[in-house]
Design a protein around this motif. Structure first.
Motif, PDB file in Angstrom:
ATOM      1  N   ASP A 197       0.123  -6.316   8.363  1.00  0.00           N
ATOM      2  CA  ASP A 197      -0.648  -5.098   8.644  1.00  0.00           C
ATOM      3  C   ASP A 197      -1.479  -4.697   7.435  1.00  0.00           C
ATOM      4  N   TRP A 198      -0.880  -4.759   6.246  1.00  0.00           N
ATOM      5  CA  TRP A 198      -1.597  -4.415   5.021  1.00  0.00           C
ATOM      6  C   TRP A 198      -2.783  -5.358   4.812  1.00  0.00           C
ATOM      7  N   LYS A 199      -2.543  -6.634   5.046  1.00  0.00           N
ATOM      8  CA  LYS A 199      -3.582  -7.648   4.846  1.00  0.00           C
ATOM      9  C   LYS A 199      -4.791  -7.368   5.728  1.00  0.00           C
ATOM     10  N   ASN A 200      -4.556  -6.887   6.935  1.00  0.00           N
ATOM     11  CA  ASN A 200      -5.632  -6.681   7.902  1.00  0.00           C
ATOM     12  C   ASN A 200      -6.120  -5.244   7.973  1.00  0.00           C
ATOM     13  N   SER A 201      -5.601  -4.371   7.117  1.00  0.00           N
ATOM     14  CA  SER A 201      -6.016  -2.969   7.156  1.00  0.00           C
ATOM     15  C   SER A 201      -7.355  -2.790   6.439  1.00  0.00           C
ATOM     16  N   ASN A 202      -7.889  -1.606   6.584  1.00  0.00           N
ATOM     17  CA  ASN A 202      -9.156  -1.286   5.935  1.00  0.00           C
ATOM     18  C   ASN A 202      -8.949  -0.053   5.060  1.00  0.00           C
ATOM     19  N   SER A 203      -7.929  -0.101   4.209  1.00  0.00           N
ATOM     20  CA  SER A 203      -7.587   1.042   3.373  1.00  0.00           C
ATOM     21  C   SER A 203      -6.975   0.550   2.061  1.00  0.00           C
ATOM     22  N   TYR A 204      -6.360   1.480   1.347  1.00  0.00           N
ATOM     23  CA  TYR A 204      -5.716   1.136   0.078  1.00  0.00           C
ATOM     24  C   TYR A 204      -4.612   0.098   0.276  1.00  0.00           C
ATOM     25  N   ARG A 205      -4.061   0.023   1.470  1.00  0.00           N
ATOM     26  CA  ARG A 205      -2.981  -0.946   1.718  1.00  0.00           C
ATOM     27  C   ARG A 205      -3.462  -2.382   1.511  1.00  0.00           C
ATOM     28  N   ARG A 206      -4.686  -2.641   1.906  1.00  0.00           N
ATOM     29  CA  ARG A 206      -5.251  -3.978   1.721  1.00  0.00           C
ATOM     30  C   ARG A 206      -5.345  -4.304   0.227  1.00  0.00           C
ATOM     31  N   LYS A 207      -5.766  -3.336  -0.581  1.00  0.00           N
ATOM     32  CA  LYS A 207      -5.854  -3.551  -2.022  1.00  0.00           C
ATOM     33  C   LYS A 207      -4.467  -3.772  -2.620  1.00  0.00           C
ATOM     34  N   LEU A 208      -3.475  -3.030  -2.132  1.00  0.00           N
ATOM     35  CA  LEU A 208      -2.105  -3.211  -2.595  1.00  0.00           C
ATOM     36  C   LEU A 208      -1.610  -4.612  -2.249  1.00  0.00           C
ATOM     37  N   TYR A 209      -1.893  -5.057  -1.025  1.00  0.00           N
ATOM     38  CA  TYR A 209      -1.495  -6.394  -0.593  1.00  0.00           C
ATOM     39  C   TYR A 209      -2.072  -7.451  -1.537  1.00  0.00           C
ATOM     40  N   TRP A 210      -3.377  -7.370  -1.812  1.00  0.00           N
ATOM     41  CA  TRP A 210      -4.011  -8.386  -2.652  1.00  0.00           C
ATOM     42  C   TRP A 210      -3.602  -8.267  -4.111  1.00  0.00           C
ATOM     43  N   LEU A 211      -3.241  -7.080  -4.565  1.00  0.00           N
ATOM     44  CA  LEU A 211      -2.682  -6.921  -5.910  1.00  0.00           C
ATOM     45  C   LEU A 211      -1.370  -7.695  -6.008  1.00  0.00           C
ATOM     46  N   LEU A 212      -0.505  -7.505  -5.019  1.00  0.00           N
ATOM     47  CA  LEU A 212       0.765  -8.232  -5.007  1.00  0.00           C
ATOM     48  C   LEU A 212       0.540  -9.735  -4.893  1.00  0.00           C
ATOM     49  N   LYS A 213      -0.401 -10.152  -4.054  1.00  0.00           N
ATOM     50  CA  LYS A 213      -0.672 -11.573  -3.851  1.00  0.00           C
ATOM     51  C   LYS A 213      -1.262 -12.241  -5.090  1.00  0.00           C
ATOM     52  N   SER A 214      -1.897 -11.459  -5.961  1.00  0.00           N
ATOM     53  CA  SER A 214      -2.500 -12.040  -7.158  1.00  0.00           C
ATOM     54  C   SER A 214      -1.460 -12.337  -8.234  1.00  0.00           C
ATOM     55  N   MET A 215      -0.255 -11.816  -8.052  1.00  0.00           N
ATOM     56  CA  MET A 215       0.810 -12.006  -9.032  1.00  0.00           C
ATOM     57  C   MET A 215       1.567 -13.307  -8.767  1.00  0.00           C
ATOM     58  N   THR A 216       2.218 -13.792  -9.807  1.00  0.00           N
ATOM     59  CA  THR A 216       3.110 -14.930  -9.636  1.00  0.00           C
ATOM     60  C   THR A 216       4.487 -14.404  -9.227  1.00  0.00           C
ATOM     61  N   LYS A 217       5.341 -15.283  -8.774  1.00  0.00           N
ATOM     62  CA  LYS A 217       6.697 -14.896  -8.396  1.00  0.00           C
ATOM     63  C   LYS A 217       7.415 -14.259  -9.581  1.00  0.00           C
ATOM     64  N   GLN A 218       7.255 -14.840 -10.755  1.00  0.00           N
ATOM     65  CA  GLN A 218       7.907 -14.314 -11.962  1.00  0.00           C
ATOM     66  C   GLN A 218       7.402 -12.906 -12.274  1.00  0.00           C
ATOM     67  N   GLU A 219       6.105 -12.668 -12.148  1.00  0.00           N
ATOM     68  CA  GLU A 219       5.550 -11.345 -12.421  1.00  0.00           C
ATOM     69  C   GLU A 219       6.096 -10.300 -11.454  1.00  0.00           C
ATOM     70  N   VAL A 220       6.221 -10.658 -10.180  1.00  0.00           N
ATOM     71  CA  VAL A 220       6.763  -9.725  -9.185  1.00  0.00           C
ATOM     72  C   VAL A 220       8.214  -9.402  -9.506  1.00  0.00           C
ATOM     73  N   GLU A 221       8.989 -10.410  -9.858  1.00  0.00           N
ATOM     74  CA  GLU A 221      10.391 -10.181 -10.201  1.00  0.00           C
ATOM     75  C   GLU A 221      10.524  -9.304 -11.450  1.00  0.00           C
ATOM     76  N   GLU A 222       9.671  -9.521 -12.453  1.00  0.00           N
ATOM     77  CA  GLU A 222       9.696  -8.693 -13.663  1.00  0.00           C
ATOM     78  C   GLU A 222       9.310  -7.254 -13.344  1.00  0.00           C
ATOM     79  N   TYR A 223       8.299  -7.075 -12.508  1.00  0.00           N
ATOM     80  CA  TYR A 223       7.856  -5.735 -12.111  1.00  0.00           C
ATOM     81  C   TYR A 223       8.972  -5.007 -11.367  1.00  0.00           C
ATOM     82  N   LYS A 224       9.665  -5.728 -10.504  1.00  0.00           N
ATOM     83  CA  LYS A 224      10.772  -5.132  -9.755  1.00  0.00           C
ATOM     84  C   LYS A 224      11.880  -4.689 -10.712  1.00  0.00           C
TER      85      LYS A 224
END
Length: 70
Positions: free
Chosen positions: A34-61
């Motif tokens: 839903d975020w990927k296909n939205s036309n709002s800040y959710r789409r930007k959040l989705y692509w922000l997360l997708k631009s990270m590596t697995k290690q970066e996401v785990e460190e952020y968490k």
């Protein structure tokens, strides 16, 4: 020399897959879609997360847990 073309939906090297985001962050796959296909800040959040590596996401968490437990 093998090329990366023709491999279907495999993620670009260094990027995290939707399934990995789902498993690490417990975000439902449908929500990610839903975020990927939205036309709002959710789409930007989705692509922000997708631009990270697995290690970066785990460190952020791990870092974010400090703020949750305040």
């Amino acid at each position: 020399m093998a090329t990366q073309f023709g491999k279907g939906s495999s993620p670009i090297k260094g990027n995290i897959s939707d399934n990995q985001l789902h498993l690490i962050l417990n975000i439902p796959k449908q929500t990610l879609s839903d975020w990927k296909n939205s036309n709002s800040y959710r789409r930007k959040l989705y692509w922000l997360l997708k631009s990270m590596t697995k290690q970066e996401v785990e460190e952020y968490k791990t870092k974010s847990k400090k703020f949750i437990n305040l």
